[in-house]
Write a protein that holds these residues in place. Structure first.
Motif, PDB file in Angstrom:
ATOM      1  N   PHE A  94     -12.826  -0.682   0.934  1.00  0.00           N
ATOM      2  CA  PHE A  94     -12.270   0.240   1.544  1.00  0.00           C
ATOM      3  C   PHE A  94     -13.231   1.292   2.295  1.00  0.00           C
ATOM      4  N   THR A  95     -14.577   1.039   1.931  1.00  0.00           N
ATOM      5  CA  THR A  95     -15.668   2.064   2.648  1.00  0.00           C
ATOM      6  C   THR A  95     -16.648   1.242   3.587  1.00  0.00           C
ATOM      7  N   SER A  96     -16.823  -0.176   3.307  1.00  0.00           N
ATOM      8  CA  SER A  96     -17.837  -0.738   3.923  1.00  0.00           C
ATOM      9  C   SER A  96     -17.384  -1.058   5.239  1.00  0.00           C
ATOM     10  N   GLN A  97     -18.443  -1.445   6.027  1.00  0.00           N
ATOM     11  CA  GLN A  97     -18.224  -1.998   7.442  1.00  0.00           C
ATOM     12  C   GLN A  97     -17.517  -3.450   7.421  1.00  0.00           C
ATOM     13  N   TYR A  98     -17.557  -4.140   6.406  1.00  0.00           N
ATOM     14  CA  TYR A  98     -17.127  -5.423   6.368  1.00  0.00           C
ATOM     15  C   TYR A  98     -15.777  -5.546   5.583  1.00  0.00           C
ATOM     16  N   GLY A  99     -15.272  -4.048   4.810  1.00  0.00           N
ATOM     17  CA  GLY A  99     -13.983  -4.056   4.133  1.00  0.00           C
ATOM     18  C   GLY A  99     -12.857  -4.101   5.019  1.00  0.00           C
ATOM     19  N   ASN A 100     -11.944  -4.325   4.091  1.00  0.00           N
ATOM     20  CA  ASN A 100     -10.462  -4.533   4.636  1.00  0.00           C
ATOM     21  C   ASN A 100      -9.885  -3.310   5.784  1.00  0.00           C
ATOM     22  N   THR A 101     -10.381  -2.093   5.014  1.00  0.00           N
ATOM     23  CA  THR A 101     -10.056  -0.806   5.964  1.00  0.00           C
ATOM     24  C   THR A 101     -10.561  -1.105   7.243  1.00  0.00           C
ATOM     25  N   PHE A 119       3.842  -2.588  -4.622  1.00  0.00           N
ATOM     26  CA  PHE A 119       2.782  -2.141  -4.367  1.00  0.00           C
ATOM     27  C   PHE A 119       2.247  -2.806  -2.929  1.00  0.00           C
ATOM     28  N   GLN A 120       2.465  -4.082  -2.825  1.00  0.00           N
ATOM     29  CA  GLN A 120       2.456  -4.723  -1.650  1.00  0.00           C
ATOM     30  C   GLN A 120       3.185  -4.168  -0.247  1.00  0.00           C
ATOM     31  N   ALA A 121       4.505  -3.931  -0.661  1.00  0.00           N
ATOM     32  CA  ALA A 121       5.425  -3.344   0.164  1.00  0.00           C
ATOM     33  C   ALA A 121       4.817  -1.949   0.748  1.00  0.00           C
ATOM     34  N   LEU A 122       4.339  -1.041  -0.217  1.00  0.00           N
ATOM     35  CA  LEU A 122       3.847   0.271   0.087  1.00  0.00           C
ATOM     36  C   LEU A 122       2.594   0.236   0.762  1.00  0.00           C
ATOM     37  N   THR A 123       1.765  -0.690   0.483  1.00  0.00           N
ATOM     38  CA  THR A 123       0.352  -0.540   1.144  1.00  0.00           C
ATOM     39  C   THR A 123       0.552  -1.044   2.439  1.00  0.00           C
ATOM     40  N   TYR A 124       1.106  -2.020   2.796  1.00  0.00           N
ATOM     41  CA  TYR A 124       1.640  -2.492   4.113  1.00  0.00           C
ATOM     42  C   TYR A 124       2.265  -1.193   5.002  1.00  0.00           C
ATOM     43  N   ALA A 125       3.456  -0.751   4.411  1.00  0.00           N
ATOM     44  CA  ALA A 125       4.280   0.273   5.127  1.00  0.00           C
ATOM     45  C   ALA A 125       3.092   1.325   5.700  1.00  0.00           C
ATOM     46  N   THR A 126       2.340   1.912   4.630  1.00  0.00           N
ATOM     47  CA  THR A 126       1.414   2.768   5.188  1.00  0.00           C
ATOM     48  C   THR A 126       0.140   2.315   5.944  1.00  0.00           C
ATOM     49  N   GLY A 127       0.250   1.182   6.399  1.00  0.00           N
ATOM     50  CA  GLY A 127      -0.910   0.718   7.245  1.00  0.00           C
ATOM     51  C   GLY A 127      -2.244   0.283   6.677  1.00  0.00           C
ATOM     52  N   GLU A 128      -1.995   0.123   5.298  1.00  0.00           N
ATOM     53  CA  GLU A 128      -3.355  -0.272   4.663  1.00  0.00           C
ATOM     54  C   GLU A 128      -3.554  -1.779   4.346  1.00  0.00           C
ATOM     55  N   THR A 129      -2.698  -2.644   4.922  1.00  0.00           N
ATOM     56  CA  THR A 129      -3.039  -4.163   4.705  1.00  0.00           C
ATOM     57  C   THR A 129      -2.355  -4.909   5.677  1.00  0.00           C
ATOM     58  N   PHE A 130      -2.429  -6.190   5.827  1.00  0.00           N
ATOM     59  CA  PHE A 130      -2.120  -6.924   6.942  1.00  0.00           C
ATOM     60  C   PHE A 130      -0.518  -7.377   6.731  1.00  0.00           C
TER      61      PHE A 130
END
Length: 557
Positions: free
Chosen positions: A249-256, A320-331
């Motif tokens: 979540f914090t690295s320049q290489y991370g998912n975020t 969890f997957q639905a919520l993280t995608y709906a909030t723009g946190e995943t692909f």
């Protein structure tokens, strides 16, 4: 004719499933070069542990949780003998095949634990094992296979705990499955939390006499404590080594960071939920009817509590997957909802009357009185459930062909049905995705032919991992996990570096270490290097590389 024992049957099922998935992995990845990026990057991480200039366990990285890459290390150790273990990520195929075959065995065990008809159990198992999403992710080296295995294992043991209150089930579900699930995927935090809630409430309600809260807390610690320990332990290790506890979540290489650089998330909460529901429907179109039917068959009847385990654990994962995608946190990836398939399989198994339960190792004091009461009701409704579950096979196959929902899977058509004479845009898109990393393999062979000494090329693993893992000479490359990476990057000419492998300073390339140090490197060489070669890329979402020769050091005055 002697009946095959349950143990032998599970061995046979495992061997058959493993052979099928490993064969598909060989056909896709070794024969056709169809490799997903995350699978190749995990093989690259395992290679770095053994064969980089600075081999050490921390080179495995802290962006992904470590289990999938660590499981490949023994096979990567053989890559000098057979390079395709690393170059084509076949080590990942074998890892996936083993874990997904284990998941198939867990489906068999879910039925045999309750003494169901073996024929019915094998029908459900075959439908699960041959689902095209299960076959694909059982063969491609991604983290889905171990995640499905651990979550299905946890659900199976919690189902039996609801029946016999055997503490061994909590130890297996929490102490092993939940902890290892988190070391496979961050998503497992939802499973850990859901298991804590389910077990805590169940024990509190069962314990009729004080101290109810203390007994519930002990069971919660058994089932979720190891998962919490895995979370904290991995975060602490990451912080001690990299200075960041949650690199994903914090690295320049991370998912975020990747989401921000590539614009892969969604900004519309409602549309995100619709996408998630559609994805679940594509993978398990009859899941809701199966849940309703299982609930009708179970509610307030003997052992009805076992229905809660799959609903709570699988349901929490999907939510969890639905919520993280709906909030723009995943692909928007179809694969993130793959647990809908074992969820539907469990519902098909729960929707039938119980047989004779397996004898618990230590029957708990709070086990329901009717826990071991077998029934002899007809399985006719069960075969209707099996037919409903079977619908998922063709529907999932169709869903995998839709680029909107399956941007990684739809290109399988370029391998399964190549149609080389087609000039359609759809076929062109499929071929481009299927060709991903072919350019990197060609570039690796070119660099190997130069016979460069160790530490000759600086490359960031943001994109360069695909070149490095395909090279027969990985020590040629200076990479961020090397202790002297920054020192060599700051003074490449003075420290004997010959080449810089540059990518465009746009999109994900803005986080490339070479671009951060030399912002105009890709365009001009930043006065430290001269363009020697440009390598157009035929893969999807892959950069056009530029190989810069480092300038000779200025003469000393």
């Amino acid at each position: 004719m002697r009946t095959v024992s349950d143990r032998r049957l599970k061995v046979i099922v495992f061997v058959l499933a493993f052979a099928v998935y490993a064969a598909v992995g060989y056909w896709l990845q070794v024969r056709h070069g169809f490799i997903l990026g995350d699978a190749l990057s995990r093989a690259s991480a395992a290679q770095s542990v053994l064969f980089s200039r600075d081999p050490h366990l921390a080179a495995i990285g802290f962006i992904f949780t470590p289990l999938t890459a660590m499981a490949q290390i023994p096979m990567i150790a053989l890559s000098p003998v057979w390079p395709d273990f690393a170059e084509r990520a076949f080590s990942g195929s074998l890892m996936s095949a083993a874990f997904m075959a284990g998941a198939v065995v867990q489906i068999v065990s879910t039925g045999s634990d309750r003494g169901l008809s073996r024929r019915y159990v094998l029908v459900i198992t075959a439908i699960f094992a041959l689902n095209p999403m299960i076959v694909f992710y059982g063969s491609n080296g991604m983290s889905e296979a171990p995640f499905v295995f651990f979550v299905t294992w946890a659900v199976r043991r919690l189902m039996m705990w609801m029946v016999d209150d055997d503490v061994h089930h909590l130890i297996a579900a929490g102490g092993i499955a939940m902890g290892l699930a988190y070391l496979t995927r961050y998503d497992a935090v939802a499973c850990v939390a859901a298991a804590a809630l389910l077990v805590g409430v169940t024990t509190y309600r069962r314990a009729r006499i004080p101290p109810r809260f203390r007994r519930a807390l002990l069971d919660v610690l058994l089932v979720s404590g190891p998962g919490l320990a895995a979370l904290v332990g991995w975060a602490v290790a990451s912080w001690l080594i990299t200075g960041e506890a949650f690199n994903q979540f914090t690295s320049q290489y991370g998912n975020t960071a990747i989401l921000r650089q590539s614009g892969g998330g969604t900004s519309d909460f409602g549309a995100g939920l619709v996408f998630s529901v559609a994805s679940m429907t594509l993978l398990a179109p009859t899941l809701i009817p199966l849940v309703v039917w299982a609930g009708f068959m179970r509610w307030r009847r003997p052992n009805w509590g076992m229905l809660l385990a799959p609903i709570v654990i699988f349901g929490a994962t999907l939510a969890f997957q639905a919520l993280t995608y709906a909030t723009g946190e995943t692909f928007p990836f179809l694969r993130f909802y793959i647990v809908a398939i074992p969820f539907a399989a469990c519902m098909a198994l729960v929707a039938v009357p119980d047989g004779g339960f397996a004898v618990p190792k230590r029957r708990g004091r709070y086990a329901p009185k009717s826990a071991q009461t077998p029934t002899t009701r007809s399985l006719r409704g069960g075969y209707l459930a099996a037919a409903a579950f079977a619908v998922s096979v063709p529907v999932a196959g169709w869903g995998m062909s839709l680029p909107t929902y399956a941007p990684q899977e739809f290109a399988l058509a370029a391998v399964v049905d190549p149609d080389p004479d087609s000039v359609s845009q759809a076929k062109a898109d499929q071929r481009r995705v299927a060709a991903t990393f072919s350019t990197e393999r060609q570039l690796a062979r070119y660099l190997d032919r130069l016979q460069l000494p160790e530490s000759s090329i600086i490359a960031d693993t943001m994109y360069g991992f695909a070149v490095i893992v395909a090279s027969d000479r990985p020590k040629t490359f200076v990479v961020p996990s090397d202790a002297d990476f920054v020192r060599l990057l700051n003074d490449p000419s003075g420290r004997g570096v010959r080449y810089l492998l540059a990518v465009p300073n746009t999109g994900r390339g803005v986080a490339d270490a070479l671009n951060l140090r030399y912002p105009t490197l890709y365009e001009t060489g930043s006065d430290v290097a001269t363009l020697e070669l440009e390598i157009p890329n035929q893969g999807e979402n892959q950069p056009t590389y530029r190989l810069y020769r480092v300038n000779e050091p200025l003469p000393q005055k």
